[in-house]
Design an enzyme around this catalytic site. Structure first.
Site, mmCIF file in Angstrom:
data_model
loop_
_atom_site.group_PDB
_atom_site.id
_atom_site.type_symbol
_atom_site.label_atom_id
_atom_site.label_comp_id
_atom_site.label_asym_id
_atom_site.label_seq_id
_atom_site.Cartn_x
_atom_site.Cartn_y
_atom_site.Cartn_z
ATOM 1 N N TYR A 295 -55.851 -78.453 19.236
ATOM 2 C CA TYR A 295 -55.711 -77.316 18.303
ATOM 3 C C TYR A 295 -57.053 -76.891 17.768
ATOM 4 C CZ TYR A 295 -53.007 -73.706 15.631
ATOM 5 O OH TYR A 295 -52.853 -72.431 15.014
ATOM 6 N N HIS B 258 -42.222 -68.517 18.131
ATOM 7 C CA HIS B 258 -43.788 -69.147 17.960
ATOM 8 C C HIS B 258 -43.802 -70.527 17.574
ATOM 9 C CE1 HIS B 258 -48.033 -68.501 17.434
ATOM 10 N NE2 HIS B 258 -47.972 -69.185 16.485
ATOM 11 N N GLU B 259 -43.134 -70.653 16.364
ATOM 12 C CA GLU B 259 -43.315 -71.900 15.648
ATOM 13 C C GLU B 259 -42.747 -73.131 16.347
ATOM 14 O OE1 GLU B 259 -45.277 -72.590 13.404
ATOM 15 O OE2 GLU B 259 -45.885 -70.444 13.177
ATOM 16 N N ASP C 49 -64.298 -70.628 11.725
ATOM 17 C CA ASP C 49 -63.176 -70.255 10.824
ATOM 18 C C ASP C 49 -62.041 -70.557 11.799
ATOM 19 O OD1 ASP C 49 -64.419 -70.097 8.615
ATOM 20 O OD2 ASP C 49 -64.163 -67.761 8.674
ATOM 21 N N HIS D 215 -44.570 -74.256 19.341
ATOM 22 C CA HIS D 215 -45.467 -75.259 19.014
ATOM 23 C C HIS D 215 -45.125 -76.638 19.201
ATOM 24 C CE1 HIS D 215 -49.230 -72.892 17.526
ATOM 25 N NE2 HIS D 215 -48.437 -72.475 16.879
ATOM 26 N N HIS E 236 -56.486 -68.152 16.147
ATOM 27 C CA HIS E 236 -55.437 -66.841 16.228
ATOM 28 C C HIS E 236 -56.210 -65.665 16.557
ATOM 29 C CE1 HIS E 236 -53.546 -69.807 13.419
ATOM 30 N NE2 HIS E 236 -52.304 -69.353 13.623
ATOM 31 N N GLU F 190 -52.035 -71.410 20.705
ATOM 32 C CA GLU F 190 -51.235 -70.315 19.865
ATOM 33 C C GLU F 190 -50.966 -69.242 20.898
ATOM 34 O OE1 GLU F 190 -50.991 -68.961 16.843
ATOM 35 O OE2 GLU F 190 -51.081 -71.042 16.458
#
Ligand SMILES: [Zn+2]
Length: 365
Positions: free
Chosen positions: A172, A157-158, A253, A161, A259, A181
């Site tokens: 983003y 996942h990371e 938020d 990015h 997410h 995401e």
């Protein structure tokens, strides 16, 4: 650009619900840490490109915060005593292998970028992140989260990015941020599925399944197959992800719910893979990868823009009457992003627009 696997709202929830003051302080520190990192300009460190091929370096921060730390294992080195070092080495390797063998991509930048990771970052740090140049893993708070190196899909996942940063560069925030995401969840899950030789039917479609410690009422951070069902725990709260557009969350938020609403495109990908059967990293993965790298996606793309772009990719690669195009259309209709009357017309229209040459390997490979 700072991208962490644990969103701020989850750490805030943990801080509120923790009864032990020292644990509460640990979450507070992780949150403050992330806020500083998030506001920092993009990492300016030079990152080396290798001549091509898989090149990994894993560093140990020794529970400090200086990056990258001390080199603990480089490409080709034997495993070391430290499990976190070996897991970071294996997880970054599995991600490189997915991109290379399934999509013909040589590392994050498609030019052999060295995959740099740092483990044992800070003390009790309950997160992992991509900082624009490298991966960083905390050891976890020890209550809810274990070591962040434990899940291949979190590492995938990371690193994804990074791939998005080098390709579609989706902004983003809001829907484009939720797509950013979701793409990380898709290729993170595919890295795990490819490493484990799992078909779409065998895969658990969970993100961070290894991350939650025993006693937590939940199975993972997110479920792509059934968004909103990953956890329901007194400390973590309840998984807030919607499974379709009827549950879309409008919020300021979390960069506009990046997410949270990512559950919708996540489920669309799962539905395409499930409908087509076989391995998700074959046709479904190629359609998503082809879309990400097509050059046709605006940085501010909405869910609908992305859905139509996946239709155009499926049509270009597999044809007008293909099962792949039908599966893509049906999946986006099921999650409420495309209407029922949709939209082979739109797909036909997009495919006539000028586009960069597709960087897909042949469909039958
Ligand atoms: Zn992320």
């Amino acid at each position: 650009m700072f991208h962490s696997i644990i969103p701020p709202y989850l750490l805030e929830q943990l801080e509120r619900s923790a009864s032990d003051p020292s644990l509460r302080a640990r979450y507070r520190q992780s949150l403050q840490h992330d806020a500083v990192l998030r506001s920092r300009p993009a990492a300016g460190r030079e990152t080396a490109s290798a001549a091509g091929g898989r090149q990994r370096e894993v560093y140990d921060a020794g529970n400090g915060t200086d990056l990258p730390g001390t080199l603990a294992r480089a490409e080709g080195d034997d495993p070391v005593q430290d499990q976190a070092v070996n897991e970071a080495y294996d997880g970054t390797g599995a991600t490189w292998t997915l991109y290379k063998e399934c999509f013909g991509r040589d590392s994050i930048d498609d030019a052999g970028l060295v995959l740099t990771s740092t483990v044992h970052y800070d003390r009790g740090y309950a997160n992992a992140f991509w900082d624009g140049a490298q991966m960083v893993f905390g050891d976890g708070d020890g209550e809810v989260f274990g070591n962040f190196t434990s899940s291949i899909d979190v590492t995938g996942h990371e690193l994804t990015h990074g791939v998005t940063q080098y390709t579609a560069n989706l902004a983003y925030d809001g829907q484009s941020g939720a797509l950013n995401e979701s793409i990380s969840d898709v290729f993170g899950s595919l890295a795990k599925q490819y490493a484990m030789g799992q078909s779409a039917a065998d895969a658990d479609w969970l993100i961070g399944a290894g991350l939650l410690l025993p006693g937590v009422q939940g199975v993972a951070l997110r479920s792509m197959k059934a968004p909103g069902t990953a956890y329901d725990d007194p400390r973590l709260g309840r998984d807030p992800q919607p499974a379709d557009m009827s549950g879309y969350v409008d919020t300021e938020d979390d960069n506009g719910g990046v997410h949270i609403n990512s559950g919708i495109p996540n489920r669309a990908f799962y539905l395409v893979a499930a409908e087509l059967g076989g391995n998700a990293y074959d046709d479904a993965g190629k359609i998503w990868y082809g879309t990400l790298t097509s050059g046709n996606l605006a940085e501010s793309a909405t869910f609908k823009d992305f859905a139509e772009a996946t239709q155009a990719t499926a049509q270009r690669v597999y044809g007008d009457d293909s099962a792949q195009l039908a599966a893509v259309t049906k999946a986006w209709q099921t999650v409420g992003v495309l209407g029922d009357e949709t939209s082979l017309m739109n797909a036909a229209k997009s495919s006539l627009e000028p586009s960069a040459p597709p960087s897909l390997p042949p469909a039958d490979e």
